[in-house]
Design an enzyme around this catalytic site. Structure first.
Site, mmCIF file in Angstrom:
data_model
loop_
_atom_site.group_PDB
_atom_site.id
_atom_site.type_symbol
_atom_site.label_atom_id
_atom_site.label_comp_id
_atom_site.label_asym_id
_atom_site.label_seq_id
_atom_site.Cartn_x
_atom_site.Cartn_y
_atom_site.Cartn_z
ATOM 1 N N LYS A 37 47.879 0.593 20.862
ATOM 2 C CA LYS A 37 46.812 1.355 20.208
ATOM 3 C C LYS A 37 47.063 1.437 18.704
ATOM 4 O O LYS A 37 46.137 1.300 17.905
ATOM 5 C CB LYS A 37 46.682 2.751 20.827
ATOM 6 N N ARG A 48 38.722 -2.438 17.380
ATOM 7 C CA ARG A 48 38.914 -1.139 18.045
ATOM 8 C C ARG A 48 37.923 -0.947 19.194
ATOM 9 O O ARG A 48 38.216 -0.235 20.160
ATOM 10 C CB ARG A 48 38.812 0.013 17.028
ATOM 11 N N GLU A 73 36.532 1.499 13.724
ATOM 12 C CA GLU A 73 35.831 0.811 14.805
ATOM 13 C C GLU A 73 34.666 -0.062 14.335
ATOM 14 O O GLU A 73 33.524 0.083 14.787
ATOM 15 C CB GLU A 73 35.356 1.816 15.867
ATOM 16 N N LYS A 107 40.493 9.758 16.071
ATOM 17 C CA LYS A 107 39.119 10.118 16.444
ATOM 18 C C LYS A 107 39.144 11.583 16.834
ATOM 19 O O LYS A 107 39.870 11.984 17.745
ATOM 20 C CB LYS A 107 38.648 9.290 17.644
ATOM 21 N N ARG A 158 38.171 21.701 3.530
ATOM 22 C CA ARG A 158 38.032 20.260 3.248
ATOM 23 C C ARG A 158 39.199 19.414 3.753
ATOM 24 O O ARG A 158 39.389 18.294 3.331
ATOM 25 C CB ARG A 158 37.818 19.987 1.760
ATOM 26 N N HIS A 209 30.322 5.434 30.932
ATOM 27 C CA HIS A 209 29.468 6.466 30.341
ATOM 28 C C HIS A 209 28.209 6.686 31.176
ATOM 29 O O HIS A 209 27.748 7.819 31.335
ATOM 30 C CB HIS A 209 29.098 6.093 28.891
ATOM 31 N N GLU A 269 43.522 4.275 31.532
ATOM 32 C CA GLU A 269 43.492 3.904 30.105
ATOM 33 C C GLU A 269 44.672 2.974 29.764
ATOM 34 O O GLU A 269 44.571 2.117 28.888
ATOM 35 C CB GLU A 269 43.523 5.155 29.212
ATOM 36 N N HIS A 279 37.064 11.495 33.302
ATOM 37 C CA HIS A 279 36.686 10.375 32.437
ATOM 38 C C HIS A 279 37.462 9.097 32.797
ATOM 39 O O HIS A 279 36.882 8.020 32.964
ATOM 40 C CB HIS A 279 36.931 10.764 30.968
ATOM 41 N N HIS A 292 34.200 1.273 29.426
ATOM 42 C CA HIS A 292 33.526 2.504 29.031
ATOM 43 C C HIS A 292 32.002 2.395 29.021
ATOM 44 O O HIS A 292 31.305 3.389 29.219
ATOM 45 C CB HIS A 292 34.017 2.961 27.648
ATOM 46 N N ASN A 306 37.091 0.153 24.318
ATOM 47 C CA ASN A 306 35.987 0.660 25.139
ATOM 48 C C ASN A 306 35.765 -0.178 26.400
ATOM 49 O O ASN A 306 34.741 -0.018 27.086
ATOM 50 C CB ASN A 306 34.687 0.707 24.323
#
Ligand code: NAD
Ligand code: GLY
Length: 347
Positions: free
Chosen positions: A214, A228, A224, A134, A112, A239, A176, A252, A235, A232
Site C-alpha cells: 500500500k 491507486r 488516486e 484517505k 486548518r 459497493h 483486503e 465491507h 469494490h 478498488n
C-alpha cells in the site's frame, strides 16, 4: 519493523509505519486520543502505558459506521475548542477504520490542520485504512463523500490488538489482504495460500507485506489519479452489494470478498484470468469464511447501481481486474453485454 512512506512532491509529509514498535511514544504537545467505548475498554490502558504527553485527553465517539458523520465531527470540534487545543496539538486515532477516517478528517480541518497519528486496531485498518491519508465521513448522499487526503504523522500497528477482534472482522481484513496480493504480488499470494494467518508470525508477515504494497502505491499516486485505483479491486461490485443490502448484511470486507469473485468472473470472460487462478482465489477467501456467493435479484438494477459509485463517471464504469495472479488491468468501457453476462452467473 518500520516501513517508510515517502512522497516525491513533498506537498505531503513523509512518515513511518511502525509494526509492533509501540513502546515509548513521547509527545511534547497537548494530545487527544479519539476512540470508541468498545476499543477503549479493550486497549486504551495498553496505549496509556506506552505514551507520555504534555497533557492528555480522551474523546470517545459511539461505536459504529452510523456515527461516522458531521455530528460526531462537530461534537469533537467543540471538545477540542473547549480544551483549548491549538495548532501544535496532536490527535491520536485508536480504533478501526471508522475512528481512523474521522480522526484524520478532524485533524485536517481543526485550525486548518493539525498533526495526527493512526493506531489502527482492526485488521482492515492495519492493512489498508490507516495508511495513505484517505480521511472522511459519510452523509445522506453516500459513504466517504466528505473528506480530505491528509496524511498522518505516523502509524503504529500493534498486532496484539487483533487478539480481541471477532472472527468476522478478521475475515473482512483478510479480504483486503487478498486484494493486494492478487493484484500486485504473486509471491505474496503463494505465501497466503501456504500459511495460515491464524498464526501470529504469518499474520505479522502478511500485515508487513500489505503495508509495504500500500505504501508503494500511495507514494506513486497519492490522490488516486492512476495506480491507486487498483486498490478498488472487488469494490465496484462490493459497493452495489452493500447498497442493495442497506449496509446491513455484510461487513465491507465481506462485500469485497464477493466483489473479488465477481471481478474474477469478468476477468475470465475477457481472457485475463484462468479457471484455476479464479478457483485458488475463491478457495483462499473461503478458508477464512469470507462470503463468495451472492444472489442478484434484478440484473438491470444491479447494473444501474454501478453508476451510484462516486468514482463512476456517468458514462463509463471502471473495473479493476486481475491479470493472472500478481497483475492487474484497469478497464473502462467494457462492453455492457459482457458485464451483464457476468452478472447472470450470480442469479
Ligand atoms: P470499524 O472501525 O467499524 O471496526 C469494526 C468493529 O470492530 C467496531 O465495532 C469496532 O469498535 C471494533 N473493534 C475495533 N478494534 C477492535 C479490536 N481490537 N477488538 C475488538 N473489536 C474491535 O470497521 P473497520 O472495518 O475497521 O473500518 C471500516 C471503515 O474504514 C469504513 O468506514 C470504511 O469506509 C473505512 N475505510 C477507509 C479506508 C481508507 O483508506 N481510509 C480504507 C478502507 C476502509
Ligand atoms: N482503500 C483504498 C485506498 O486507500 O485507496
Amino acid at each position: 519493523m518500520i516501513v517508510d512512506i515517502n512522497f516525491s512532491n513533498k506537498a505531503s509529509n513523509d512518515y513511518k509505519i511502525f509494526i509492533n514498535e509501540l513502546e515509548n511514544i513521547s509527545i511534547n504537545t497537548k494530545v487527544a486520543i479519539i476512540t470508541n467505548p468498545k476499543v477503549a475498554g479493550l486497549h486504551l490502558s495498553t496505549l496509556l502505558s506506552c505514551i507520555k504527553a504534555k497533557e492528555l485527553y480522551i474523546i470517545t465517539v459511539p461505536d459504529g459506521e452510523e456515527y461516522k458523520n458531521q455530528k460526531s465531527i462537530d461534537d469533537m470540534l467543540d471538545n477540542l475548542f473547549n480544551h483549548k487545543f491549538d495548532r501544535s496539538s496532536t490527535l491520536i486515532a485508536l480504533g478501526g477504520g471508522v475512528i481512523g477516517d474521522m480522526t484524520g478528517f478532524l485533524a485536517s480541518i481543526y485550525q486548518r490542520g493539525i498533526n495526527f497519528i493512526q493506531i489502527p486496531t482492526t485488521l482492515l485498518s492495519q492493512v489498508d485504512a490507516s495508511v495513505g491519508g484517505k480521511t472522511g465521513i459519510n452523509n445522506s448522499y453516500g459513504k466517504n463523500l466528505v473528506g480530505a487526503f491528509y496524511q498522518p504523522k505516523a502509524v503504529y500497528i500493534e498486532t496484539s490488538f487483533l487478539k480481541t477482534l471477532p472472527l468476522r472482522e478478521f475475515g473482512a481484513g483478510v479480504a483486503e489482504i487478498v486484494k493486494m496480493a492478487v493484484t500486485f504480488d504473486k509471491e505474496f499470494f503463494r505465501f497466503l495460500t501456504n500459511n495460515s494467518l491464524h498464526r501470529d508470525k504469518n499474520l505479522e508477515k502478511a500485515i508487513e507485506l500489505s503495508v509495504k504494497t500500500k505504501a508503494k502505491v500511495v507514494e506513486l499516486d497519492e490522490k488516486e489519479n492512476g495506480i491507486r485505483a487498483v486498490l478498488n479491486y472487488g469494490h465496484t461490485f462490493a459497493h452495489v452489494i452493500e447498497h442493495e443490502t442497506n449496509f446491513k448484511t455484510y461487513l465491507h470486507g465481506e462485500a469485497v470478498g464477493i466483489g473479488i469473485v465477481m471481478a474474477n468472473t469478468l476477468s475470465q470472460k475477457l481472457g485475463l484470468l484462468n479457471q484455476s487462478e479464479a478457483t485458488q482465489i475463491k478457495e483462499l477467501l473461503e478458508s477464512y469464511d469470507i462470503p463468495t456467493t451472492y444472489k442478484i435479484k434484478d440484473i438491470d438494477s444491479f447494473y444501474n447501481d454501478f453508476f451510484l459509485d462516486k468514482k463512476t463517471r456517468s458514462d463509463s464504469i471502471t473495473f479493476i481486474l486481475p491479470k493472472g495472479i500478481g497483475g492487474y488491468e484497469i478497464k473502462k468501457d467494457i462492453d455492457k453485454e459482457v458485464v451483464l453476462d457476468t452478472l447472470r452467473e450470480f442469479v
